[in-house]
Enzyme design. Sequence first.
Site, mmCIF file in Angstrom:
data_model
loop_
_atom_site.group_PDB
_atom_site.id
_atom_site.type_symbol
_atom_site.label_atom_id
_atom_site.label_comp_id
_atom_site.label_asym_id
_atom_site.label_seq_id
_atom_site.Cartn_x
_atom_site.Cartn_y
_atom_site.Cartn_z
ATOM 1 N N TYR A 103 0.856 -1.190 0.000
ATOM 2 C CA TYR A 103 0.000 0.000 0.000
ATOM 3 C C TYR A 103 0.886 1.232 0.000
ATOM 4 C CZ TYR A 103 -3.500 3.391 1.694
ATOM 5 O OH TYR A 103 -4.329 4.471 1.843
ATOM 6 N N ASP B 279 9.349 2.849 -0.543
ATOM 7 C CA ASP B 279 8.323 3.549 0.218
ATOM 8 C C ASP B 279 8.560 3.226 1.700
ATOM 9 O OD1 ASP B 279 4.659 3.531 0.293
ATOM 10 O OD2 ASP B 279 6.182 4.553 1.493
ATOM 11 N N LYS C 114 4.660 9.503 8.603
ATOM 12 C CA LYS C 114 4.476 8.995 9.973
ATOM 13 C C LYS C 114 5.495 9.555 10.972
ATOM 14 C CE LYS C 114 2.378 4.847 8.014
ATOM 15 N NZ LYS C 114 0.965 4.861 8.438
HETATM 16 P P1 KE4 Z 1 -0.820 8.453 4.428
HETATM 17 O O1 KE4 Z 1 -1.335 9.126 3.157
HETATM 18 O O2 KE4 Z 1 -1.909 7.631 5.112
HETATM 19 O O3 KE4 Z 1 -0.118 9.421 5.360
HETATM 20 O O4 KE4 Z 1 0.324 7.434 3.993
HETATM 21 C C1 KE4 Z 1 0.022 6.468 3.011
HETATM 22 C C2 KE4 Z 1 1.005 5.326 3.131
HETATM 23 C C3 KE4 Z 1 2.009 5.224 2.193
HETATM 24 N N1 KE4 Z 1 2.933 4.237 2.258
HETATM 25 C C4 KE4 Z 1 2.886 3.305 3.247
HETATM 26 C C5 KE4 Z 1 3.923 2.231 3.277
HETATM 27 C C6 KE4 Z 1 1.878 3.364 4.235
HETATM 28 O O5 KE4 Z 1 1.846 2.440 5.220
HETATM 29 C C7 KE4 Z 1 0.910 4.395 4.184
HETATM 30 C C8 KE4 Z 1 -0.211 4.507 5.186
HETATM 31 N N2 KE4 Z 1 -0.341 3.439 6.096
HETATM 32 C C9 KE4 Z 1 -1.672 3.177 6.625
HETATM 33 C C10 KE4 Z 1 -1.546 2.004 7.600
HETATM 34 N N3 KE4 Z 1 -1.498 0.777 6.924
HETATM 35 C C11 KE4 Z 1 -2.294 4.376 7.249
HETATM 36 C C12 KE4 Z 1 -3.516 4.090 8.088
HETATM 37 C C13 KE4 Z 1 -4.773 4.577 7.423
HETATM 38 O O6 KE4 Z 1 -4.932 4.422 6.186
HETATM 39 O O7 KE4 Z 1 -5.612 5.120 8.174
#
Ligand code: KE4
Length: 432
Positions: free
Chosen positions: A145, A240, A268
């Site tokens: 993801y 990523d 994060k």
């Molecule tokens: P954000 O747009 O949510 O800040 O980041 C996206 C993203 C990009 N790359 C990786 C490897 C990530 O894990 C994420 C976001 N992670 C999720 C948890 N699996 C965020 C939690 C959510 O979607 O509420």
Amino acid sequence: MKIAPISEELFQRAQNSIPGGVNSPVRAFRAVGGNPRFMVSAKGPYMYDEDGNRYMEFINSWGPMILGHAAEVVQEAVQQAIPNSLSFGAPTRKEIEIAELIVDMVPSIEKVRMVNSGTEATMSAVRVARGYTGRNKMIKFEGCYHGHGDSFLIAAGSGAITLGVPDSPGVTQGVAADTLTAPFNDLEAVKTLVEANKDQVAAIILEPVAGNMGLVLPAPGFLQGLRDLCTKEGIVLIFDEVMTGFRLAPGGAQQLFGVTPDMTTLGKIIGGGMPVGAYGGKKEIMNFVAPAGPVYQAGTLSGNPIAMSAGMAMLQYLQSHPEVYTTLEQTTTNMVNGMNQNMQELGLNFTINHVGSMFSIFFTSQAVTDFESAKTSDTAMFGRYFNSMLQRGVYLAPSQYESLFVSTAITDELVQEYIKANGEALKEALLR
Ligand code: KE4
């Protein structure tokens, strides 16, 4: 029995004004059953909900709270910044200082651009890779993801799996056509894709340690194989590290595994809990980013002084306290050993994947090395286990397809409490 009538009422009310009652799908507990708890505060290892229930928690706001909630060092930095206004929309010294710190900490990064989320970081990095190479296609991995950008919602992980809509409506065929996917850890499949799309692949993007299908480690040689392939074919290798950056080591997974990508995306922890993302890499690539180069990317609140203050405090602490990583590794190993002991006593052999302060229990006895093997997990049993832990005051990620995070606030005593709850909840999950 932890009941939560106020959370129940708030969840019903929230759904009148917020889609699904939440501002991010995975929070809605759809994958585990029951209704989400509405939190009011958090400190150290604990979160507190509207009904006064206390939870020892292992989400860490999905990664940022590596020092536990409301860490003094971050809180103080934000409190000092607030009186000077929240945002200028003009350059500040602090943005230079955090950029220099990131360049110093992350092996692949020579120049970096701040954005406001991990999604913005990955969207921007792929656009820059396409602009730099003049190519259109991108290779991602099933179950990984990278945020909700259109190009990535193809066989995506995290909430997209949970929702059971791996190819989200609204993603056009045109966009999907430029996204190629391969199984994680399958280097031969990637080589086949590259051969079949000769000189058309701009970037290969992956989580160097996958955290969004549950935790899946790179097979020996996989990362280096991708590195060598990208070097040979002129493809931009993007790690990523939104989840693994500053989490697995000060320099992230690329430092831990000794493989250097061309670009890195971050999120994060970099914001210490504030909305911050970043993307960076080799100067020759990053100099394509506007206004230095032709690839456009912008953001009103990018690099805002409050977020930079929080992120700077967090990163400075982690850089000057590398012992945090050995402590977190030991704490998490103790938790994993306790869980394996529990499973042995119960005659279970579920799979636990662990690296540093990240781990996942897969409710399957298969080795979990990619999306397909992760999907052999019994998600119904996971849901029962999740709710049993919640009733015992332990808050986990509400999906089998997420990683758990350990913070420095988890003491040896809390490890024992966790292990006790884990044993009881596993037993209970088996019964129903
Ligand atoms: P954000 O747009 O949510 O800040 O980041 C996206 C993203 C990009 N790359 C990786 C490897 C990530 O894990 C994420 C976001 N992670 C999720 C948890 N699996 C965020 C939690 C959510 O979607 O509420």
